[in-house]
Design a protein around this motif. Structure first.
Motif, short mmCIF file in Angstrom:
data_model
loop_
_atom_site.label_atom_id
_atom_site.label_comp_id
_atom_site.label_asym_id
_atom_site.label_seq_id
_atom_site.Cartn_x
_atom_site.Cartn_y
_atom_site.Cartn_z
N THR A 111 39.79 52.73 49.29
CA THR A 111 39.30 53.76 48.57
C THR A 111 37.89 53.90 47.72
O THR A 111 37.40 54.23 47.33
CB THR A 111 39.74 52.57 46.61
OG1 THR A 111 39.05 51.03 46.45
CG2 THR A 111 41.18 52.89 46.47
N ALA A 112 36.88 52.79 48.55
CA ALA A 112 35.36 53.30 48.61
C ALA A 112 34.94 54.59 49.46
O ALA A 112 33.61 54.84 49.93
CB ALA A 112 34.22 51.96 49.25
N GLY A 157 35.12 46.81 45.48
CA GLY A 157 35.46 47.24 43.37
C GLY A 157 35.40 45.75 43.31
O GLY A 157 34.75 45.53 42.71
N MET A 158 36.46 44.71 43.93
CA MET A 158 36.65 43.85 43.01
C MET A 158 36.47 42.69 44.69
O MET A 158 37.22 42.41 44.84
CB MET A 158 38.04 43.69 42.43
CG MET A 158 38.38 44.40 41.85
SD MET A 158 40.36 44.19 40.56
CE MET A 158 39.26 43.22 39.70
N PRO A 159 35.32 41.66 44.46
CA PRO A 159 34.74 41.00 45.18
C PRO A 159 35.44 39.70 45.46
O PRO A 159 35.74 39.74 43.94
CB PRO A 159 33.16 40.54 45.41
CG PRO A 159 32.88 42.08 44.77
CD PRO A 159 34.23 42.45 43.93
N THR A 210 42.61 48.23 43.67
CA THR A 210 43.54 48.28 42.32
C THR A 210 44.70 48.35 42.24
O THR A 210 44.17 48.27 40.15
CB THR A 210 43.50 50.29 43.08
OG1 THR A 210 42.90 50.57 44.10
CG2 THR A 210 44.12 51.09 41.27
N ARG A 211 45.15 47.56 42.56
CA ARG A 211 46.62 46.80 41.99
C ARG A 211 46.30 45.49 41.16
O ARG A 211 46.71 45.33 40.11
CB ARG A 211 47.81 46.87 43.10
CG ARG A 211 49.20 45.57 42.87
CD ARG A 211 49.73 45.47 43.42
NE ARG A 211 50.85 44.81 42.95
CZ ARG A 211 51.81 44.56 43.55
NH1 ARG A 211 52.27 45.32 44.24
NH2 ARG A 211 53.14 44.25 42.86
N LYS A 212 45.53 44.87 41.92
CA LYS A 212 44.61 44.06 40.93
C LYS A 212 43.66 43.85 39.81
O LYS A 212 44.71 43.37 38.71
CB LYS A 212 44.04 42.45 42.07
CG LYS A 212 43.40 41.79 41.49
CD LYS A 212 41.95 41.10 42.65
CE LYS A 212 41.79 39.61 41.53
NZ LYS A 212 42.67 38.76 42.31
N ALA A 213 43.61 45.05 39.85
CA ALA A 213 42.89 45.37 38.19
C ALA A 213 43.79 45.73 37.15
O ALA A 213 44.17 45.65 35.70
CB ALA A 213 41.65 46.72 38.67
N LEU A 274 40.02 52.20 33.05
CA LEU A 274 39.95 51.02 33.08
C LEU A 274 38.12 51.14 34.25
O LEU A 274 38.42 52.36 34.85
CB LEU A 274 40.49 50.49 33.97
CG LEU A 274 41.48 50.22 33.98
CD1 LEU A 274 43.56 49.28 34.84
CD2 LEU A 274 42.08 49.24 32.54
N LEU A 275 36.93 49.93 33.78
CA LEU A 275 36.20 50.47 34.35
C LEU A 275 36.00 48.92 35.09
O LEU A 275 35.80 48.22 34.75
CB LEU A 275 34.81 50.28 32.91
CG LEU A 275 35.02 51.31 32.13
CD1 LEU A 275 34.03 51.74 31.67
CD2 LEU A 275 34.99 52.94 33.45
N ARG A 276 35.81 49.15 36.35
CA ARG A 276 35.46 48.13 37.38
C ARG A 276 34.04 48.20 38.00
O ARG A 276 33.74 50.21 37.88
CB ARG A 276 36.30 47.79 38.27
CG ARG A 276 37.78 47.81 37.90
CD ARG A 276 37.71 46.12 36.74
NE ARG A 276 38.16 45.39 36.43
CZ ARG A 276 39.20 45.99 35.58
NH1 ARG A 276 38.64 46.34 34.26
NH2 ARG A 276 40.54 45.26 35.40
#
Length: 315
Positions: A111-112, A157-159, A210-213, A274-276
């Motif tokens: 996604t990045a 996005g989500m370390p 993305t799914r985790k968020a 949603l903001l990450r």
């Protein structure tokens, strides 16, 4: 019998180790030969000489498939660190001459890939003597590469939550509910989140950022997440929505063109967007090279401009 160190060193060459690393990366003599501009017999000869010096094989064939041996795995760990030290030396010598040059090894979650070009354009204009090697991987592979210290930096996005990692946010990752422009949900005055989630939700594989968020958000809101179909990339999900398979939650960056063309629409939904944050991530114990430090400094300096550039009024 393997040679003693005094007898081993004259029989080893950097070329042999370079060839070894290329074969290790590709698990293919022919692809290594293509990468290095050598013939396949030349690659085989270099590996054979290396194995003779070490006294044991570093690769082996099982059927037609090439595999790395235990000795080869250990050699890769040692030589990877050795090459990294030599590369650091080269960078530090260049820095002594007032230059920043060398290789920047980046890995980015899929996604990045929409973010990285905005980072690299200005950075390479400022540091033209830096070569960038970029790998696009999924989140699971990115986490593994962090553990193996294979890259200078990971952009994700989500370390993973770990004190052994250092992550620095630099840009909002805006995630929006997406539907095709003829979706009946757009005709309703209001849509509650559960109705959206039940409208054939297309979703990434478990472990995806993305799914985790989305899972975290549903848990917080006490909503039921019952995916209609799982897909392996955001690009596949986007095309699934375009084909009318269902709805999705996607990074806004990944659909800007389709929003501009009127092919997709963002649904107004309570709790969204949603903001990450996109982050640069590296092992906390890692000593930054001059090139890595230059990139981190550049990203921090450009945070404000980057937000404006990336989320310009295209949609």
């Amino acid at each position: 019998m393997p040679y003693s160190l005094a007898r081993l060193l004259p029989r080893l060459s950097f070329r042999q180790l370079q060839v070894f690393h290329s074969v290790y990366q590709h698990l293919s003599y022919s692809r290594a030969a293509e990468q290095l501009g050598l013939t396949q017999p030349a690659v085989s000869s270099q590996i054979r000489q290396l194995e003779q010096a070490l006294g044991q094989p570093v690769f082996e064939y099982v059927g037609k498939q090439l595999y790395i041996t235990a000795a080869g795995e250990r050699l890769e760990q040692v030589t990877r660190n050795m090459f990294a030290d030599l590369e650091r030396l080269q960078m530090e010598l260049a820095e002594m001459q007032g230059q920043v040059r060398g290789e920047l090894r980046l890995a980015a979650v899929s996604t990045a890939q929409y973010v990285v070009p905005y980072l690299l354009k200005g950075f390479l204009e400022q540091y033209p003597q830096i070569d960038v090697r970029l790998e696009i991987v999924n989140r699971a592979r990115a986490t593994q590469r962090l553990t193996e210290n294979r890259d200078d930096l990971i952009i994700m996005g989500m370390p993973p939550e770990s004190g052994a990692l250092r992550s620095t946010p630099f840009l909002n990752n805006v995630m929006v509910p997406v539907v095709r422009t003829d979706n009946p949900l757009l005709q309703l005055d209001t849509v509650d989140p559960q109705t959206f989630l039940d409208a054939n939700l297309l979703i990434r594989e478990p472990g995806s950022g993305t799914r985790k968020a989305l899972e975290q958000w549903c848990h917080q809101k006490r909503l039921t997440l019952s995916p209609y179909m799982q897909m392996g990339s955001n690009a596949a999900i986007k095309h699934g929505v375009l084909a009318g398979l269902g709805v999705a939650v996607l990074p806004k960056l990944s659909i800007q063109t389709e929003l501009q063309l009127g092919e997709l629409a963002c649904l107004e939904l309570e709790g969204f967007p949603l903001l990450r944050s996109w982050c640069t991530v590296h092992p906390a114990a890692k000593h930054p090279t001059p090139v890595m430090r230059a990139f981190l400094d550049y990203v921090q300096q450009q945070m404000g401009q980057l937000e404006t550039l990336v989320y310009s009024e295209k949609t």
